[in-house]
Structure formats: C-alpha cells, structure tokens
Design a protein around this motif. Structure first.
Motif, short mmCIF file in Angstrom:
data_model
loop_
_atom_site.label_atom_id
_atom_site.label_comp_id
_atom_site.label_asym_id
_atom_site.label_seq_id
_atom_site.Cartn_x
_atom_site.Cartn_y
_atom_site.Cartn_z
N THR A 124 -29.14 -14.24 34.52
CA THR A 124 -29.08 -13.48 33.27
C THR A 124 -27.92 -14.04 32.44
O THR A 124 -26.78 -14.14 32.93
CB THR A 124 -28.83 -11.99 33.53
N VAL A 125 -28.20 -14.42 31.18
CA VAL A 125 -27.19 -15.01 30.29
C VAL A 125 -27.04 -14.11 29.07
O VAL A 125 -28.03 -13.80 28.39
CB VAL A 125 -27.59 -16.43 29.85
N SER A 126 -25.80 -13.67 28.79
CA SER A 126 -25.53 -12.77 27.66
C SER A 126 -24.36 -13.32 26.84
O SER A 126 -23.45 -13.97 27.36
CB SER A 126 -25.16 -11.37 28.15
N ASP A 127 -24.40 -13.04 25.53
CA ASP A 127 -23.31 -13.42 24.63
C ASP A 127 -22.27 -12.31 24.68
O ASP A 127 -22.53 -11.17 24.26
CB ASP A 127 -23.85 -13.59 23.21
N VAL A 128 -21.05 -12.60 25.18
CA VAL A 128 -20.04 -11.55 25.35
C VAL A 128 -18.84 -11.71 24.43
O VAL A 128 -18.06 -10.78 24.26
CB VAL A 128 -19.54 -11.52 26.81
N ALA A 129 -18.66 -12.87 23.85
CA ALA A 129 -17.50 -13.06 22.97
C ALA A 129 -17.86 -13.99 21.81
O ALA A 129 -18.48 -15.04 22.02
CB ALA A 129 -16.32 -13.64 23.76
N HIS A 130 -17.46 -13.58 20.60
CA HIS A 130 -17.76 -14.38 19.42
C HIS A 130 -16.52 -14.45 18.55
O HIS A 130 -16.02 -13.42 18.06
CB HIS A 130 -18.93 -13.75 18.65
N ASP A 131 -15.99 -15.65 18.37
CA ASP A 131 -14.83 -15.85 17.51
C ASP A 131 -15.32 -16.13 16.10
O ASP A 131 -15.85 -17.22 15.82
CB ASP A 131 -13.99 -17.02 18.05
N ALA A 132 -15.16 -15.13 15.23
CA ALA A 132 -15.70 -15.26 13.87
C ALA A 132 -15.04 -16.39 13.11
O ALA A 132 -15.68 -17.07 12.28
CB ALA A 132 -15.52 -13.93 13.12
N ALA A 133 -13.76 -16.62 13.38
CA ALA A 133 -13.04 -17.66 12.63
C ALA A 133 -13.56 -19.05 12.95
O ALA A 133 -13.80 -19.87 12.07
CB ALA A 133 -11.54 -17.56 12.94
N MET A 143 -32.96 -21.67 25.50
CA MET A 143 -32.58 -20.27 25.64
C MET A 143 -31.10 -20.07 25.33
O MET A 143 -30.71 -19.09 24.69
CB MET A 143 -32.88 -19.79 27.07
N MET A 144 -30.25 -20.98 25.79
CA MET A 144 -28.80 -20.88 25.51
C MET A 144 -28.56 -20.99 24.01
O MET A 144 -27.72 -20.25 23.45
CB MET A 144 -28.05 -21.99 26.24
N THR A 145 -29.27 -21.85 23.34
CA THR A 145 -29.12 -21.99 21.89
C THR A 145 -29.52 -20.71 21.18
O THR A 145 -28.86 -20.27 20.23
CB THR A 145 -29.98 -23.15 21.39
N ALA A 146 -30.60 -20.08 21.66
CA ALA A 146 -31.07 -18.84 21.04
C ALA A 146 -30.05 -17.73 21.21
O ALA A 146 -29.81 -16.93 20.28
CB ALA A 146 -32.40 -18.43 21.64
N VAL A 147 -29.41 -17.65 22.38
CA VAL A 147 -28.39 -16.61 22.62
C VAL A 147 -27.15 -16.89 21.77
O VAL A 147 -26.58 -15.99 21.13
CB VAL A 147 -28.02 -16.54 24.11
N ALA A 148 -26.71 -18.15 21.75
CA ALA A 148 -25.51 -18.51 21.00
C ALA A 148 -25.69 -18.29 19.50
O ALA A 148 -24.73 -17.95 18.78
CB ALA A 148 -25.14 -19.95 21.29
N SER A 149 -26.90 -18.45 19.00
CA SER A 149 -27.16 -18.29 17.57
C SER A 149 -27.36 -16.84 17.17
O SER A 149 -27.49 -16.52 15.99
CB SER A 149 -28.40 -19.10 17.17
N GLY A 150 -27.43 -15.98 18.17
CA GLY A 150 -27.67 -14.57 17.91
C GLY A 150 -29.13 -14.22 17.76
O GLY A 150 -29.47 -13.07 17.45
N ALA A 151 -30.02 -15.18 17.97
CA ALA A 151 -31.46 -14.92 17.84
C ALA A 151 -31.94 -13.96 18.92
O ALA A 151 -32.94 -13.26 18.73
CB ALA A 151 -32.24 -16.23 17.91
N MET A 152 -31.26 -13.94 20.05
CA MET A 152 -31.59 -12.99 21.11
C MET A 152 -30.30 -12.61 21.84
O MET A 152 -29.39 -13.44 21.98
CB MET A 152 -32.62 -13.59 22.09
#
Length: 570
Positions: free
Chosen positions: A97-106, A66-75
């Motif tokens: 509840t686990v949510s992706d809140v920050a993404h460093d594009a670089a 599940m963490m991999t799916a969130v980190a990859s943007g799949a969910m």
C-alpha cells in the motif's frame, strides 16, 4: 520534535508490517527492520537506493505509473500485489500500500509511505491449491478439468474441424496389481505408466490422468485414423514393456478408444466418444483399440436404459430364479439343480442372463443380484426337505473378496436353516485363476464351512490346471463348447476323455454341460463322465414346477445322490 512525531517514529520503527518512506524520485528515505527483513538486507544498505533496484522487472512499469499518480495527487493511494527481489535471489510476493503522507508546497516535493506484507506463503498455498484443482497429485499430469480446458483451446483454435484425436486409455485388470501387491505398489506402477505415455508422445500432445487407471492423450495435428493408430502403437509398445512391481516383473495391457474431432463437437463430447470406443475395446476382449462409431452412442444409451430398468427390477422384485437339473448319467436321476436368474421384464417378457448380466456387472449391481439368487436357492432347499441334493449358484468375481461373499452366504444359510453342505458355488475358470489373496481367503472360508466350489465353463478361460490345483475345488463343469464336438474323433473327444479322467484321479466330481442329444449322452458316458447337464435332461424351470414325477423310492433316490470323494452332492 513534537509528541506526534515521536509517536509516528515509534510506530514506524516497531511495526511488524514493513514500512518505508520514499521520496518522489523513488528513493528510499527510511525503512524499518520489518521491511529490511523482507528484502534480506540491512536497512542502512537500502536507504538512498531507488525502489526499482528491489522490484521485479515485470512489475516495474506498473509501479512507476501508480507512484506517479499518487505523487501528482491524481489518487490518494494505491494497493497491489508486488514482487520484490530478496538478497538471495528469491522472488518475494508482497501486498503493498503506497500513500502520499507529506507534501512540501514550496518545493513541490512529495514523500510517500510504503506499507508492505510478505504474502509469499499465502500465494504459494493458493497456487498449490489451484494446481491440485487442475493436476493429478500422483502423476503431475493434467486432471479432467484441466484436460477439458486444454482440449477446448485446441478445438477453438481451428474454425473448422480441428486436426485433433483423443485416445482414451484404460489399463486392463489393474485391480489385480493393487490387490496382489498393495496400493503403494499400484501407485508406483501408475506413475511409471504415466511416464511411459508422456515420453511416447510429441511435445505438442497432451497427456492427462482422469483417475484410477484411466488416461487420456490428446494428439495434435492428426488428420486420419491411421495417423492416430500409428502414434497409439508407439504408446502401446512402451506401456506393455514389463513393469517391476513389488519386486516382480509384470506386463500390463491396455484397452484404448480413439475419437477424431468433428465439426461442432466440443471437448466433453470428444472425450465421451473416446470413452465409448474404449468400452467397446474392452468388450471385444481387451488389449486392443476401437475407433468411435455412431452406433456406439446408441449402444451406450441402450445400456443406460437397461441399467435403469434393472435397478428398478431388483428393487421391485422382477427377478426370477429358475433351476436346471444336474443328473447322474448312470441313472438319469436328478442329483442337483443349478440356479439360473431370469428377468421378468414388464414389456419384453422373460429375459435370459445374456440380455442383462453384462450391464449388471458394469453397473456393479451383480452383488445385489447374487445375494438375491443365493437367498432364493437356500429357500428352495429349506422348502423341500424330501430333496437331498445340492443347489449350485453362479458367483461373479465381483462378489468375492471385497464384497465379503462369506458373510452373504452365511446370512442366507442362517436365515433359512440350510446346512452349508447343501450349497455349491460355481466360479469361472479365469476368475478362479486370477483370484487375489483377499479372494482366496474368502474362498477358503467358504470351503471350511463345507460349501463346494466348482469351476464353471472349464476350458474356456486360461485352460490351466493351476486353476484346479491352487484352489479348494470340489468339482468342475466342462464347457458346452466341448460337448458340441463330442464324436469328432479328434480334439473334442480327447479333451473330454482327459477331463473326465482328471476329475476321477483328483477325487472330484465332473459335470459335462450342454448335453442335448442321446448321441452326446452316450459318448459322454463312454468318456467316463459321471454327471451331466443339458436340455436332454430338462430345461431350467421355476421352483414351483420342479420335482414333478420325481422318484418316490428312497433307496433309488439315495443311490442317485451319492457322488465320489469330498465332492459328494449328498
């Protein structure tokens, strides 16, 4: 730091919900005090540690996926119930509840926010309710619902007839323990019986409690009746060892029904067969076992039919009361009548008690029936002021004690204006001896009112004089079985003579039942009996047919109605 950053940090720090930041490697970056308390740790000790360190091993693989799916943007997020490991070793159930809140594009790195609530108590409450829904709270054994689930699984495991047998066990006369020692002592006895049954069976067998004093044992890998009987013997020997109840040693017995699995027969049907066989064991005299036979099912359907018809009969007035005379053997004059219930069945005609009383007792209809007979008897006394004798009414042990027989009798007497000394109540010898304290109290109140108590069918129960000496008894009726043996110059004559002498010495009145011939009448008089009953003196008749040809001489009537001691029928 912006105002929004300050606001986020303030909410993060002070939230009552556990919150943590985890990088895409799964390492804790930050966490608040609420999260740390759930783990039983200091927040500084957790920062820099991988989340798997505090995750239950059984939940770890799912969390990684599940963490991999969130980190990859799949969910965008996921929610789940998750077990964490507390510092003291306990398992803590949480809602996460686990949510992706920050993404460093670089760099391509993600930061997830984890929100967590401790739901351990909620979970425990749910599990407790689920356990109580499937297990008996007193013994911890599976209840009926769980039994059916387990038995169904065992039957489904075998495509053909399963090698399974069911024992339906009912503890005999357990009500006496509750009534004599109290329900707390009764519960202790049930717990001990449950332990003995459980300890007597094999690990693969199932023991369940259906409630009250009923248990079911499912025997696994049983192919024959003999094998089931053999294991039942082990259980019986264990259960019937003396119990300590209320500081006293009590030996209980049990009635058991046995049913073997059959092709196409489900769990409910198998338990029902064992139940029917148990009922047959009780009918055969208790403290034994019966194996299910097909005719038991037919008998059960017949009983249900009779029970339904009997309820209708009581409601719609199909019951009748007939009266059989009791005579003074010296004059053959009637001194009393025994009230005997009949059922005027709409299609089967007039039915005698042996055709329906057993069903009446089992269906707990005997209280209503007894009330009807008592009222009819009192109405007869009130309607015939010229008759100065007594009316005897048979009373079931179910009517005494909890059913408040005193209240029912008082109501019948008050509604008819009849004096209590005109009424006698007949109770079986076994019922009198096994009377509980509540039942004794009921009987004492009745005798205090002036009502006579008689022991009916004396000699067919425990044959114990304590049933006479320990109760406020005015008289007894010698059972017909002994009358049939009068003149044998052996046991029959000796018992008859002894009982007649007993009633005289105790200043009671004795009635010998079942006199049908002049020879029996003559011998009964020789043995010393003063009163008798039987077809020789008259059959039971409806009230409107009584008193035909009764003597008109008051002096003769008075002499015929005088009896000894406190048991006088006048």
């Amino acid at each position: 730091m912006t105002h929004d950053d300050d606001l986020f940090h303030s909410i993060f720090r002070d939230s009552p919900i556990g919150m943590a930041l985890v990088d895409d490697a799964g390492t804790f970056v930050a966490l608040n005090d609420a999260f740390a308390r759930i783990l039983g740790r200091d927040s500084l000790d957790v920062v820099g540690v991988h989340y798997s360190t505090y995750t239950h091993p059984d939940d770890l693989q799912r969390d990684r996926e599940m963490m991999t799916a969130v980190a990859s943007g799949a969910m965008p997020y996921y929610q789940a119930q998750k077990r964490l490991l507390h510092r003291n070793g306990d398992t803590v159930w949480t809602r996460v509840t686990v949510s992706d809140v920050a993404h460093d594009a670089a760099s391509g790195r993600h930061t997830c926010i984890v929100q967590i609530e401790d739901v351990t108590e909620v979970r425990r409450t749910k599990e407790l309710l689920e356990h109580r829904a499937q297990y008996d709270h007193l013994t911890g054994l599976p209840n009926r619902s769980r039994l059916i689930e387990l038995l169904t699984a065992m039957l489904d495991h075998h495509p053909t007839a399963a090698p399974v047998a069911v024992l339906f066990i009912d503890i005999d006369h357990f009500k006496l323990i509750n009534d004599s020692f109290g329900h707390e002592a009764g519960d202790d006895a049930i717990v001990e019986v449950a332990r003995r049954i459980r300890d007597s069976v094999r690990p693969t067998d199932v023991v369940a409690r259906l409630g009250g004093d009923e248990f079911v044992v499912v025997l696994d890998t049983i192919l024959t009746e003999n094998a089931a009987q053999g294991l039942l013997t082990v259980i019986t020997d264990a259960v019937q060892e003396p119990l300590v109840v209320g500081g006293q040693h009590v030996r209980v017995t049990m009635s058991t029904g046995i049913a073997l699995a059959d092709v196409g027969l489900g769990a409910e049907g198998l338990v029902r067969r064992a139940d029917l066989a148990m009922f047959a064991a009780k009918q055969a005299g208790r403290a034994g076992a019966e194996v299910f036979r097909e005719d038991l099912h037919a008998n059960a359907l017949s009983r249900l039919s009779v029970e339904a018809e009997l309820r209708t009969a009581i409601a719609e007035g199909e019951l009748r009361v007939h009266y059989q005379p009791v005579v003074d053997l010296g004059t053959r004059e009637v001194v009393a009548y025994e009230a005997l219930v009949r059922w005027q069945h709409p299609t089967r005609g007039l039915l005698l008690p042996q055709d329906f009383i057993e069903v009446c007792e089992a269906a707990n209809l005997v209280i209503d029936l007894g009330r009807f007979v008592l009222l009819d008897a009192c109405r007869l006394i009130a309607s015939r002021p010229d008759f100065q004798g007594k009316i005897f009414v048979n009373v079931s042990t179910r009517q005494i004690g909890g059913a408040d027989l005193t209240r029912v009798v008082t109501a019948a007497l008050d509604s008819t204006g009849v004096s209590p000394d005109r009424l006698g109540l007949e109770i079986t010898e076994s019922g009198m001896l096994a009377a509980t304290p509540a039942e004794h109290s009921d009987l004492d109140r009745l005798t205090a009112m002036g009502i006579d108590l008689l022991i009916d069918d004396f000699g067919t129960g425990y044959s114990s004089l304590s049933s006479v000496l320990q109760n406020p008894v005015s008289g007894l009726k010698l059972a017909r079985e002994f009358t049939l043996r009068l003149g044998d110059r052996s046991t029959g004559d000796r018992i008859s003579t002894a009982m007649a002498s007993l009633t005289t010495s105790l200043d009671m009145y004795g009635i010998i039942e079942g006199i049908e011939t002049e020879a029996q009448y003559s011998i009964a008089r020789q043995h010393g009996w003063s009163f008798g009953q039987g077809f020789l003196f008259g059959h039971a008749l409806p009230a409107e047919e009584l008193f035909v040809g009764a003597p008109t001489d008051p002096e003769l009537a008075d002499r015929a109605l005088t009896l000894p001691g406190s048991g006088a029928l006048t």
